[in-house]
Design a protein around this motif. Structure first.
Motif, short mmCIF file in Angstrom:
data_model
loop_
_atom_site.label_atom_id
_atom_site.label_comp_id
_atom_site.label_asym_id
_atom_site.label_seq_id
_atom_site.Cartn_x
_atom_site.Cartn_y
_atom_site.Cartn_z
N ALA A 171 0.82 -1.20 0.00
CA ALA A 171 0.00 0.00 0.00
C ALA A 171 0.86 1.26 0.00
O ALA A 171 2.07 1.21 0.23
N GLN A 172 0.21 2.35 -0.26
CA GLN A 172 0.86 3.66 -0.21
C GLN A 172 -0.14 4.65 0.40
O GLN A 172 -1.35 4.42 0.37
N PRO A 173 0.35 5.73 0.98
CA PRO A 173 -0.58 6.70 1.58
C PRO A 173 -1.40 7.41 0.53
O PRO A 173 -0.92 7.68 -0.57
N ILE A 174 -2.66 7.68 0.86
CA ILE A 174 -3.48 8.49 -0.04
C ILE A 174 -2.87 9.88 -0.15
O ILE A 174 -2.87 10.50 -1.21
N GLY A 175 -2.34 10.39 0.98
CA GLY A 175 -1.66 11.68 0.97
C GLY A 175 -2.54 12.81 1.43
O GLY A 175 -3.40 12.65 2.29
N GLY B 147 -2.61 -2.67 4.52
CA GLY B 147 -1.56 -2.81 3.53
C GLY B 147 -0.23 -2.39 4.10
O GLY B 147 -0.18 -1.66 5.11
N TYR B 148 0.83 -2.84 3.48
CA TYR B 148 2.18 -2.60 4.02
C TYR B 148 3.04 -1.93 2.96
O TYR B 148 2.86 -2.16 1.76
N SER B 149 3.97 -1.12 3.41
CA SER B 149 4.85 -0.42 2.48
C SER B 149 6.26 -0.97 2.60
O SER B 149 6.62 -1.59 3.61
N PRO B 150 7.09 -0.77 1.57
CA PRO B 150 8.49 -1.21 1.63
C PRO B 150 9.28 -0.57 2.76
O PRO B 150 10.33 -1.07 3.15
N THR B 151 8.75 0.54 3.30
CA THR B 151 9.43 1.21 4.41
C THR B 151 8.98 0.68 5.77
O THR B 151 9.41 1.19 6.81
N GLY B 152 8.09 -0.34 5.76
CA GLY B 152 7.65 -0.94 7.01
C GLY B 152 6.44 -0.30 7.64
O GLY B 152 6.06 -0.65 8.77
N GLU B 153 5.80 0.60 6.95
CA GLU B 153 4.60 1.24 7.49
C GLU B 153 3.37 0.38 7.23
O GLU B 153 3.33 -0.43 6.29
N VAL B 154 2.34 0.58 8.04
CA VAL B 154 1.06 -0.11 7.88
C VAL B 154 0.01 0.95 7.55
O VAL B 154 -0.02 2.02 8.17
N PHE B 155 -0.86 0.63 6.59
CA PHE B 155 -1.88 1.59 6.18
C PHE B 155 -3.27 1.00 6.33
O PHE B 155 -3.49 -0.19 6.12
N ASN B 156 -4.19 1.86 6.68
CA ASN B 156 -5.60 1.51 6.81
C ASN B 156 -6.25 1.62 5.43
O ASN B 156 -6.26 2.69 4.82
N LEU B 157 -6.78 0.52 4.93
CA LEU B 157 -7.38 0.48 3.60
C LEU B 157 -8.88 0.20 3.72
O LEU B 157 -9.37 -0.17 4.78
N THR B 158 -9.58 0.35 2.61
CA THR B 158 -10.99 -0.03 2.57
C THR B 158 -11.12 -1.42 1.97
O THR B 158 -10.32 -1.81 1.10
#
Length: 443
Positions: A139-143, A180-191
């Motif tokens: 995943a990636q941030p919506i921003g 979802g997860y990012s290559p930088t190790g962050e976790v994101f809230n998805l729908t």
């Protein structure tokens, strides 16, 4: 799926045979099924596990995508955190993200526990569902939207197709959470709708199914629309009519998936027990199906269609509505037939018998499968047969019938005496059946 009749009755045999084409068609196919956290919160997931177990046992490859919206809201309340939305999207700060992780984790554990059931004397008896999970979603941030940073709220960037297929190849049911997860190790809230749609597209799934609060998409008069093309769905979405929240949320995803190559998308009620099975294993279905274009195909019949045509004709022959035709006769005359398919299944047929010397043609064997009657398919076949007769420079089309006189009268046919039949046809007329003769001019 409708409840099967008692096993000792002929109805049970007919019912069981009726689902065989679907079982054969679905084996080895990939279905992505999405459902909200409400299904788990309401205690309805147990019945749904029975249906998932049945689908898996039939060789269908399942990817389940769950939501956790009510559980997240509950966890926020317990933590005295006020939920915040921007343009309908949850704003996920660090504290909210912690609640999201906890809520999603609890829901996932509960789902996995129910999928692991194997109680005797239950639909889960002898079930051996192995659930696969992992970091399949990148995943990636919506921003920032209109000056507001949504922080840990994200969207799907990539789906690990190879890993998902590997799990399904081993007979495992994949369960995806709205994280979802990012290559930088962050976790994101998805729908869940974003995860489900992106996954279905990436896998080139055969079906994407959303379990919704409504029973599908309705027209302005409130009637359920069983099938929509992408174009028809687009008109509904662009119209001024206010749509139920679920339809407004999931119908655009259904369109997006079909545009990207997913064969079928479905919106099915989560409230009706067995709705998933009724949608998948019955001719009419119980929800709304979205397809790229109409599933109907009108074409010339081939020798491979003999079995399908016989299935249409034999019930009508048994009732005395049509004259009996043997398989051998049908095989010899197959070149006179056209068939109407719906999703590669024959639902109608008709035949044209020209009498060139008398500038006439007979319309015969016009039949529509019961579940598809009253949808205009008979008119489609009649129009096609009439056009063929006109192309042969014939001037009138006639039909012999014992039960459907009014249907033909409503379409411009007029009753005539048997003596007006072409000589060859008149010599074969069965006076015991006393069929009525109707004629329509083609000029």
């Amino acid at each position: 799926m409708p409840v099967a009749p008692a096993s000792s009755s002929p109805e049970f045999v007919a019912w069981f045979r009726s689902v065989a084409p679907y079982i054969n068609a679905f084996r080895g196919k990939t279905f992505v099924i999405a459902f909200g956290g409400e299904v788990v919160a309401d205690g309805k997931f147990l019945e749904l596990t029975h249906d998932f177990n049945l689908l898996a046992s039939l060789g269908i490859r399942l990817v389940l995508v769950h939501g956790a919206r009510p559980q997240i809201e509950q966890r926020l309340v317990q933590s005295n955190i006020e939920g915040s939305y921007h343009h309908g999207i949850r704003l996920t700060d660090a504290e909210t993200m912690q609640c999201v992780k906890e809520a999603v984790g609890r829901v996932r554990v509960e789902i996995e526990a129910l999928l692991s059931l194997g109680l005797a004397n239950s639909p889960m008896a002898n079930a051996d569902i192995r659930v696969a999970g992992g970091n399949f979603i990148t995943a990636q941030p919506i921003g920032v939207i209109n000056g507001v940073d949504l922080m840990h709220t994200g969207c799907v960037r990539k789906v690990d197709v190879a890993a998902l297929k590997d799990r399904m190849e081993f007979g495992e049911v994949v369960l995806l959470s709205p994280l979802g997860y990012s290559p930088t190790g962050e976790v994101f809230n998805l729908t869940l709708e974003d995860v489900a749609t992106a996954t279905a597209i990436a896998l080139d799934a055969d079906k994407l199914i959303f379990l919704t609060d409504t029973d599908g998409v309705h027209d302005k008069e409130g009637a359920l629309l069983k099938e929509l093309t992408i174009a028809e769905a687009g008109k509904i979405l662009s119209g001024r009519r206010k749509l139920p929240d679920d339809v407004g949320l999931f119908l655009p995803c259904a369109v997006r998936a079909c545009e990207a190559g997913v064969a079928r998308t479905h919106l099915v009620s989560r409230h009706a027990d067995g709705a998933l099975l009724q949608e998948l294993f019955s001719d009419e279905g119980i929800g709304t199906m979205v397809v790229e274009s109409t599933l109907n195909t009108l074409r010339d019949a081939t020798i491979k269609d003999v079995g399908g045509i016989l299935q249409l004709l034999q019930p009508l022959e048994a009732e005395g509505i049509l004259v009996r035709r043997s398989r051998e006769l049908l095989e010899r005359e197959i070149g006179r037939f056209v068939v109407l398919e719906h999703g590669h299944r024959i639902i109608g047929c008709a035949a044209l018998y020209p009498f060139a010397d008398e500038k006439a043609a007979e319309l015969a064997c016009l039949a529509i499968q019961p579940a598809y009657r009253n949808h205009g398919y008979g008119d489609i076949l009649l129009k096609h047969i009439a056009a063929r007769a006109q192309a042969l420079k014939l001037q009138k089309l006639f039909v012999l019938t014992t039960r459907t006189a009014h249907w033909f009268i409503e379409r411009g046919f007029k009753e005539v005496d048997v003596e007006q039949l072409p000589a060859q046809k008149k010599s074969l007329y069965n006076y015991q059946r006393r069929s009525k003769v109707f004629v329509r001019s083609l000029r």
